[in-house]
Design a protein around this motif. Structure first.
Motif, PDB file in Angstrom:
ATOM      1  N   ASP A   1      59.731 -20.537  -6.651  1.00  0.00           N
ATOM      2  CA  ASP A   1      58.581 -20.141  -7.410  1.00  0.00           C
ATOM      3  C   ASP A   1      58.838 -19.587  -8.775  1.00  0.00           C
ATOM      4  O   ASP A   1      59.915 -18.841  -8.913  1.00  0.00           O
ATOM      5  CB  ASP A   1      57.646 -18.980  -6.714  1.00  0.00           C
ATOM      6  CG  ASP A   1      56.326 -18.669  -7.320  1.00  0.00           C
ATOM      7  OD1 ASP A   1      55.464 -19.601  -7.478  1.00  0.00           O
ATOM      8  OD2 ASP A   1      56.518 -17.634  -8.025  1.00  0.00           O
TER       9      ASP A   1
ATOM     10  N   ALA B   1      57.354 -17.981 -11.237  1.00  0.00           N
ATOM     11  CA  ALA B   1      56.882 -16.508 -11.394  1.00  0.00           C
ATOM     12  C   ALA B   1      57.732 -15.456 -10.631  1.00  0.00           C
ATOM     13  O   ALA B   1      58.075 -14.574 -11.141  1.00  0.00           O
ATOM     14  CB  ALA B   1      55.397 -16.565 -10.944  1.00  0.00           C
ATOM     15  N   ASP B   2      58.229 -16.046  -9.541  1.00  0.00           N
ATOM     16  CA  ASP B   2      58.870 -15.073  -8.926  1.00  0.00           C
ATOM     17  C   ASP B   2      60.549 -15.036  -9.527  1.00  0.00           C
ATOM     18  O   ASP B   2      60.854 -13.813  -9.682  1.00  0.00           O
ATOM     19  CB  ASP B   2      59.317 -15.661  -7.427  1.00  0.00           C
ATOM     20  CG  ASP B   2      60.215 -14.672  -6.341  1.00  0.00           C
ATOM     21  OD1 ASP B   2      60.740 -13.582  -6.920  1.00  0.00           O
ATOM     22  OD2 ASP B   2      60.344 -15.058  -5.337  1.00  0.00           O
TER      23      ASP B   2
ATOM     24  N   ARG C   1      60.818 -15.301 -12.807  1.00  0.00           N
ATOM     25  CA  ARG C   1      60.701 -14.536 -14.080  1.00  0.00           C
ATOM     26  C   ARG C   1      60.557 -13.073 -14.005  1.00  0.00           C
ATOM     27  O   ARG C   1      61.194 -12.382 -14.513  1.00  0.00           O
ATOM     28  CB  ARG C   1      59.429 -14.933 -14.437  1.00  0.00           C
ATOM     29  CG  ARG C   1      59.110 -14.516 -15.937  1.00  0.00           C
ATOM     30  CD  ARG C   1      57.932 -14.925 -16.758  1.00  0.00           C
ATOM     31  NE  ARG C   1      58.000 -16.487 -16.878  1.00  0.00           N
ATOM     32  CZ  ARG C   1      57.417 -17.543 -16.352  1.00  0.00           C
ATOM     33  NH1 ARG C   1      56.729 -17.316 -15.371  1.00  0.00           N
ATOM     34  NH2 ARG C   1      57.904 -18.732 -16.740  1.00  0.00           N
TER      35      ARG C   1
ATOM     36  N   THR D   1      61.239 -22.745 -17.184  1.00  0.00           N
ATOM     37  CA  THR D   1      61.238 -21.296 -17.044  1.00  0.00           C
ATOM     38  C   THR D   1      62.715 -20.829 -17.309  1.00  0.00           C
ATOM     39  O   THR D   1      62.810 -19.689 -17.849  1.00  0.00           O
ATOM     40  CB  THR D   1      60.679 -20.779 -15.647  1.00  0.00           C
ATOM     41  OG1 THR D   1      59.376 -21.542 -15.333  1.00  0.00           O
ATOM     42  CG2 THR D   1      60.851 -19.441 -15.243  1.00  0.00           C
TER      43      THR D   1
END
Length: 593
Positions: free
Chosen positions: A462, A464-465, A467, A502
């Motif tokens: 993921d 977001a994880d 980041r 990312t």
């Protein structure tokens, strides 16, 4: 011009006439009886020119032999016979060749150095063709040749596809400076020489070539040392539809096979695996030499409240480490020797090196010789001796700094002590180091940098994880280590464009810059890129290990010096203004100091 190689003349040829070509390694004139050691790439054979009334023209042979000088280029015809005095030091030592004809093909002028003397590296590199002619350099280079042949045979037999990738490519940041090539047809624009085929081999996975390999020339404009060159060779491999163990198991089998074929060495049936965190904790290195049994011992908890502020400050620091290293038998070291070890540690970042000599463990404090003992109470001293396993006659060295810095310089000290104290075991100690940090913080640039490269996949799926936990993120990278040398490094790659974007963002590469530099990769990842991973092996480094030399320059035909020069050709060198103008380049004058 020849019927046989010098080094392959044997007893099966006794009585036969042979014609040999080579260089005069040694020529001895004993007054009418001449001996020549004739050498080619296979070895040496003794040539004899001797009087024989029944041999027509033999006086001419002796006359020719008497004029032969060191490294003269010769062709010799003669009859093989058994030697009266056997020479067990050479493969042809049972036989010799009685010359019937000696031809001087080319006279050698006096050489700048003798093959049998220990000439300096600069003179050897200037006259590299003479250096390469020596038996020792022939042995080293032929070891490399056999390695590459064995690798190709193994890969070809398993349907890996050998695909060439461009040498003129796009400049991309991969940790070192690019070599730039001005594009004559596109004024003001430049190609870059590849630091590796990384992006192209990933794109080949998207293109459906599941198993790729290439013996690739790579270029990095970086400082040189014994195991670094501006241009080097690596075996690049890439696999589609794989996880870490798929890549590791396959390449481990390959390395076992080539060591067996080239050296007759049987490596471990399964290489041990160790995480990066464990390697740094136990050995202070992400490429530990497991032939040395010494290990680091963390003692921060033991000295957290001691009076020695260097220890207590770092023991209570959030990112600090206080570590001890037991050196068996080192209590006999002189103060000068200890100071030399402190200087070695300083080269690797140490601000100082504390030490203790355990002269008699049974006497407690009274048996310890150390300038820091007065700052430690009896219980702490006893706890340190116990934790390190130190015995009478041993020494203990200490490092205190940030975790990484203390690990680095104590790891370097461990290697030096292991070698100096004769603690390096014989044989080969391979292992895999896994679970590397995804990023490390660069204080100078005030941003994260990739520990492997920007295309290495994180252990999380993921974005977001990743980041949210960039500081502690673990990658899916892995290195193969052999006797303290990283011989191969790889990872599972990012195959999702959002995750790749990312990672670029976390590395400080904005969306516009990422599109400009890596747009072609991001596009490819959007069109059904399969999960994929790979590895690259340093051919130069493996060849050096196999050849038993510490410098990769010894297994590269025409290497550069540590000042990035080719002494033989004089490169780099100026080029005429006209040639610069053709590629739209002008030279700025050097800045005045």
């Amino acid at each position: 011009m020849r019927t046989h190689f010098c080094g392959l003349v044997d007893e099966a040829l006794i009585g036969q006439t042979v014609t040999l070509c080579g260089w005069a390694d040694v020529a001895r004139n004993l007054g009418g009886l001449c001996f020549i050691d004739l050498r080619d790439h296979e070895g040496i054979v003794q040539i004899v020119a001797e009087p024989d009334a029944d041999m027509a023209g033999n006086a001419d042979v002796i006359a020719a032999a008497s004029q032969v000088g060191y490294e003269d280029c010769l062709r010799v015809t003669g009859v093989v016979r058994r030697r009266q005095s056997v020479n067990d030091k050479i493969r042809t030592g049972q036989v010799e060749v009685v010359a019937t004809k000696i031809e001087l093909l080319n006279k050698a002028e006096p050489l700048p150095f003798h093959a049998h003397e220990n000439a300096g590296e600069d003179i050897r590199l200037k006259y590299r063709y003479l250096d390469l002619r020596t038996p020792e350099m022939q042995r080293k280079m032929r070891t490399r040749i056999k390695l590459v042949q064995a690798l190709r045979r193994w890969l070809d037999a398993r349907d890996f596809q050998d695909i060439e990738t461009p040498i003129l490519t796009k400049a991309t940041p991969e940790g070192a400076r690019d070599f730039l090539v001005p594009a004559r047809m596109h004024p003001g624009e430049f190609y870059a020489l590849p630091q590796s085929p990384q992006l192209f081999k990933q794109i080949l996975m998207v293109a459906g070539f599941d198993r790729y390999y290439q013996i690739a020339r790579c270029f990095r404009d970086e400082a040189l040392r014994a195991d670094r060159q501006l241009e080097f060779t690596q075996l690049d491999m890439e696999f589609a539809w794989v996880g870490e163990r798929d890549v590791q198991d396959t390449t481990e089998e390959m390395i076992r096979s080539v060591f067996r074929e080239v050296m007759g060495v049987e490596l471990a049936s399964e290489f041990p695996r160790m995480t990066y965190a464990e390697a740094m904790r136990r050995y202070g290195s992400d490429k530990p030499d497991l032939r040395i049994a010494l290990e680091l011992t963390d003692v921060a908890e033991l000295v957290r409240n001691c009076e020695f502020k260097v220890f207590s400050d770092w023991a209570n620091h959030a990112d600090g480490r206080v570590v001890a290293l037991r050196a068996p038998g080192a209590a006999a070291l002189s103060r000068k020797q200890i100071d030399d070890y402190a200087a070695h540690a300083a080269k690797h970042g140490a601000k100082g090196l504390a030490w203790m000599k355990i002269e008699d463990a049974a006497k407690g404090r009274d048996g310890i010789n150390s300038p820091i003992a007065k700052f430690l109470d009896d219980a702490t001293l006893a706890a340190i001796v116990s934790a390190t396993g130190a015995q009478s006659g041993d020494a203990i060295f200490f490092g205190a700094a940030t975790y990484k810095s203390a690990s680095d310089f104590m790891g370097a000290l461990r290697l030096k002590l292991g070698k100096d104290l004769g603690l390096v075991a014989d044989g080969w100690a391979p292992l895999w180091v896994t679970d590397f940090p995804m990023f490390e913080w660069d204080d100078e640039e005030q941003r994260y940098v990739a520990l492997h490269h920007p295309f290495t996949a994180p252990a999380v799926d993921d974005a977001a994880d990743l980041r949210a936990n960039a500081k502690t993120a673990v990658s899916r990278g892995y290195d193969m280590v052999l006797n303290g040398n990283e011989i191969g490094g790889g990872s599972i790659r990012i195959h999702n464009s959002q995750m790749q974007s990312t990672v670029f963002e976390l590395l400080g590469i904005g969306a516009e810059e990422a599109e400009g530099k890596f747009g072609f990769l991001l596009d490819a990842l959007r069109f059904g890129a399969p999960p994929h991973g790979g590895i690259a092996f340093g051919i130069d480094r493996i060849a050096a290990l196999m050849a038993g030399t510490e410098s990769i320059r010894d297994v590269i035909a025409f290497p550069k010096t540590t000042t990035a020069q080719c002494l033989m050709t004089g490169a780099p060198s100026p080029v005429p203004d006209k040639q610069l103008a053709e590629v739209h380049v002008s030279i700025r004058p050097k800045a005045q100091p």
